[in-house]
Each structure stands twice: as C-alpha cells, then as structure tokens.
Motif scaffolding. Structure first.
Motif, PDB file in Angstrom:
ATOM      1  N   GLU A  94       0.834  -1.067  -0.056  1.00 22.94           N
ATOM      2  CA  GLU A  94      -0.021  -0.097  -0.207  1.00 22.94           C
ATOM      3  C   GLU A  94       1.117   1.190  -0.025  1.00 22.94           C
ATOM      4  N   ALA A  95       2.014   1.041   0.704  1.00 24.99           N
ATOM      5  CA  ALA A  95       2.847   2.411   0.591  1.00 24.99           C
ATOM      6  C   ALA A  95       3.609   2.703  -0.617  1.00 24.99           C
ATOM      7  N   LEU A  96       3.749   1.444  -1.382  1.00 22.19           N
ATOM      8  CA  LEU A  96       4.512   1.523  -2.720  1.00 22.19           C
ATOM      9  C   LEU A  96       3.543   2.205  -3.824  1.00 22.19           C
ATOM     10  N   ALA A  97       2.373   1.795  -3.654  1.00 18.24           N
ATOM     11  CA  ALA A  97       1.109   2.325  -4.625  1.00 18.24           C
ATOM     12  C   ALA A  97       0.688   3.699  -4.521  1.00 18.24           C
ATOM     13  N   ASP A  98       0.144   4.138  -5.487  1.00 18.27           N
ATOM     14  CA  ASP A  98      -0.579   5.105  -5.471  1.00 18.27           C
ATOM     15  C   ASP A  98      -2.332   5.349  -5.096  1.00 18.27           C
ATOM     16  N   GLY A  99      -2.705   4.139  -4.713  1.00 18.30           N
ATOM     17  CA  GLY A  99      -3.862   3.890  -4.292  1.00 18.30           C
ATOM     18  C   GLY A  99      -4.404   2.366  -4.249  1.00 18.30           C
ATOM     19  N   ASP A 100      -5.592   2.523  -3.989  1.00 16.50           N
ATOM     20  CA  ASP A 100      -5.931   0.937  -3.793  1.00 16.50           C
ATOM     21  C   ASP A 100      -6.227   0.416  -5.106  1.00 16.50           C
ATOM     22  N   ASP A 101      -6.468   1.109  -6.040  1.00 15.95           N
ATOM     23  CA  ASP A 101      -6.784   0.452  -7.678  1.00 15.95           C
ATOM     24  C   ASP A 101      -5.436   0.531  -8.390  1.00 15.95           C
ATOM     25  N   HIS A 102      -4.430   0.907  -7.508  1.00 18.50           N
ATOM     26  CA  HIS A 102      -3.323   0.693  -8.263  1.00 18.50           C
ATOM     27  C   HIS A 102      -2.322  -0.443  -8.000  1.00 18.50           C
ATOM     28  N   ILE A 103      -2.812  -1.202  -6.911  1.00 17.81           N
ATOM     29  CA  ILE A 103      -2.469  -2.648  -6.458  1.00 17.81           C
ATOM     30  C   ILE A 103      -3.009  -3.555  -7.406  1.00 17.81           C
ATOM     31  N   ILE A 104      -2.328  -4.160  -7.816  1.00 18.05           N
ATOM     32  CA  ILE A 104      -2.709  -5.460  -8.999  1.00 18.05           C
ATOM     33  C   ILE A 104      -2.512  -6.873  -8.573  1.00 18.05           C
ATOM     34  N   PRO A 105      -3.553  -7.372  -7.754  1.00 15.63           N
ATOM     35  CA  PRO A 105      -3.332  -8.794  -7.212  1.00 15.63           C
ATOM     36  C   PRO A 105      -3.027  -9.810  -8.454  1.00 15.63           C
ATOM     37  N   GLY A 106      -2.545 -10.812  -8.112  1.00 20.48           N
ATOM     38  CA  GLY A 106      -2.011 -11.836  -8.840  1.00 20.48           C
ATOM     39  C   GLY A 106      -2.989 -12.569  -9.646  1.00 20.48           C
ATOM     40  N   HIS A 107      -4.113 -13.046  -8.692  1.00 19.60           N
ATOM     41  CA  HIS A 107      -5.119 -14.156  -9.302  1.00 19.60           C
ATOM     42  C   HIS A 107      -6.575 -13.515  -9.675  1.00 19.60           C
TER      43      HIS A 107
END
Length: 281
Positions: free
Chosen positions: A230-243
């Motif tokens: 979460e600290a590395l991304a610019d928001g929740d929808d900038h985190i792309i889960p793997g599956h």
C-alpha cells in the motif's frame, strides 16, 4: 514521482483459470464473510511493462501440459500470446519472476536470451532443505527450478538482495510471506505508481480483509507486506493482485488485443477491493 521519471504501459494477460474453487479456500481465516457453497475462481495472469525502449515481462505462466496435470484451464499459451503485442520471447530483454511457484515461473526455457530477475532468497528456498517436505514443495516444479539454475550458470539469472531497479524507474521490492523470496514490481505510469503484487496479494479481497491466501511461509511477514504494498502504490486500484478475475473485468482491453488489459489506464467504476462473488463483509 519525479518529473524525469519515464512512464510505462502495463499490460495484463489473463491466460487461464481455476474455476469451481470454493471462496473459502482463498482465505486463511473465515469470519463469516462467505456465503456457504459460494465459488471464487482464481485466474492466471502475466504482465508486460513497456515504453518503446524497454520490454519487461513479469512472470512467465505455465505450459499446457502443466495445466492438464494440475487441473487448470488454459485459454491461451502465455508465450505465444505475446504476438498480440507485435513481439515475442526473443524481444524480451528482462523477465522478472515474482516467485518460483509453478504458475509464475514456467516456460523459462522459452526465454533463452533474457535476463531473469529473482530474489536470492527465493532461489535459496526452492533449492534448500525445505523442499524435503512434500506439502511445501507442491507448488514448485523441479524443471522450473532447474531452468533457473541453468540460467545462473549461463550468466542470465540476476539475483537480488532486496529492492533493485530493473530498467529506469521500474523496481522490484521483496515482500516475503507467501514465499521467503516473493517480490513485487513497482511501475511508474501516467496514472501513478502501479504495483504488480503477484502472490503477495492473490485477490483484492485478501489485502482488504487482511486475510491472506492460505499457502504461505510466514503470516506476520505477509500481513506486514500488505502495508508495504500500500505504501508503494498510489492508491487501492493501483495495487494489481496476482489472481483476481476482477482485473480483466475492471481495466480496459488493449485495442486489437482483447485478451490484454491496460493497467496504466484508469479502471472502471466498480469499487476497489470489492470481493468477488460469495465474499461478504
């Protein structure tokens, strides 16, 4: 991000699925958020990061024979699908392996000219004493591990001890928990910093509920990893889960190549982190 940081396109290929999977099987804990009998499939992805000068592949999928043996459905051969982008295995200069499980590190022999980036701790783990335990080694394939070792002897395997830059602006960051050497990939895009989480977060619901996928080597490191992602991304929808099947549903398709989703573009309006069918808060 700094004004001179290059910006990349990030493309996701959904090449297979594990359908009929009970929702409960995707989470370590169940606090009543699942409808009894509900299903929550796991989809299989790989990712391409490109900017006109650089072409980076994140994970390499698995071949059709492996899909048959493990009871998975393969929609596309993940390496052949690179042709949709006007490229092929020979054009990939750098391959990042998030971790060495079969669904992320297959097909390595089809990239004989690429540098392969792996955390040193991951290679140590999958070639070490822990592999004497059948349940621990089950998600690994000996041939994939052997291919990585062959890459080491051929001076193509790049082993990292922590965060590292792969190409300008694109970095890897260790997030142990799922495996000791799991790493995520941080990419600067026009919409901000996107983090390809791989199996550091299988589904958006895993990170939202703080309930990891049940295959893991360390619970506390996995939970700490959610904070780091979460600290590395610019928001929740900038985190792309793997599956997560929602990735292919929420992000626009690449024109002319509908199997590829554009993660560098804004997603659809569906709530970020909304759970798939069957998961209820």
């Amino acid at each position: 991000m700094a004004g001179n940081t290059p910006l990349y396109e990030v493309l996701a290929l959904r090449f297979g699925t594990h359908a009929g999977r009970p929702a409960r099987d995707n989470f370590l804990t169940d606090e009543g958020q699942f409808t009894p009998g509900s299903e929550m499939p796991n989809d299989y992805y790989l990712w391409v990061v490109r900017d006109g000068r650089h072409l980076v592949l994140v994970d390499t999928g698995f071949p059709r024979e492996m899909a048959r043996r493990r009871g998975r459905t393969l929609f596309r051969d993940p390496v052949d699908a690179l042709a949709d982008l006007g490229t092929g295995a020979a054009d990939i200069t750098d391959v990042v392996i998030t971790h060495m499980h079969y669904d992320h590190a297959g097909n390595l022999d089809r990239f004989p000219h690429s540098r392969v980036h792996l955390q040193e701790e991951e290679l140590r783990f999958c070639t070490g004493a822990s592999m004497r335990h059948r349940v621990v080694r089950r998600p690994f394939e000996p041939e994939n591990v052997a291919a990585a070792v062959r890459g080491l002897y051929a001076d193509r395997l790049v082993l990292h001890r922590g965060a590292a830059e792969i190409v300008p602006g694109v970095t890897v960051h260790p997030v142990p928990g799922h495996t000791p050497g799991t790493q995520v990939v941080r990419v600067p895009t026009a919409r901000g910093w996107v983090v390809l989480a791989g199996d550091a977060a299988h589904l958006w619901a895993n990170i939202r509920l703080r309930s990891p996928f049940p295959i893991l080597e360390g619970l506390s490191p996995m939970l700490d990893g959610y904070d780091r992602i979460e600290a590395l991304a610019d928001g929740d929808d900038h985190i792309i889960p793997g599956h997560d099947p929602q990735v292919a549903l929420r992000f626009p398709a690449l024109p002319g190549a509908p199997d590829w989703s554009c993660l560098h573009e804004p997603p659809a309006d569906s709530p970020v982190g909304a759970t798939a069918a069957g998961a209820r808060r």
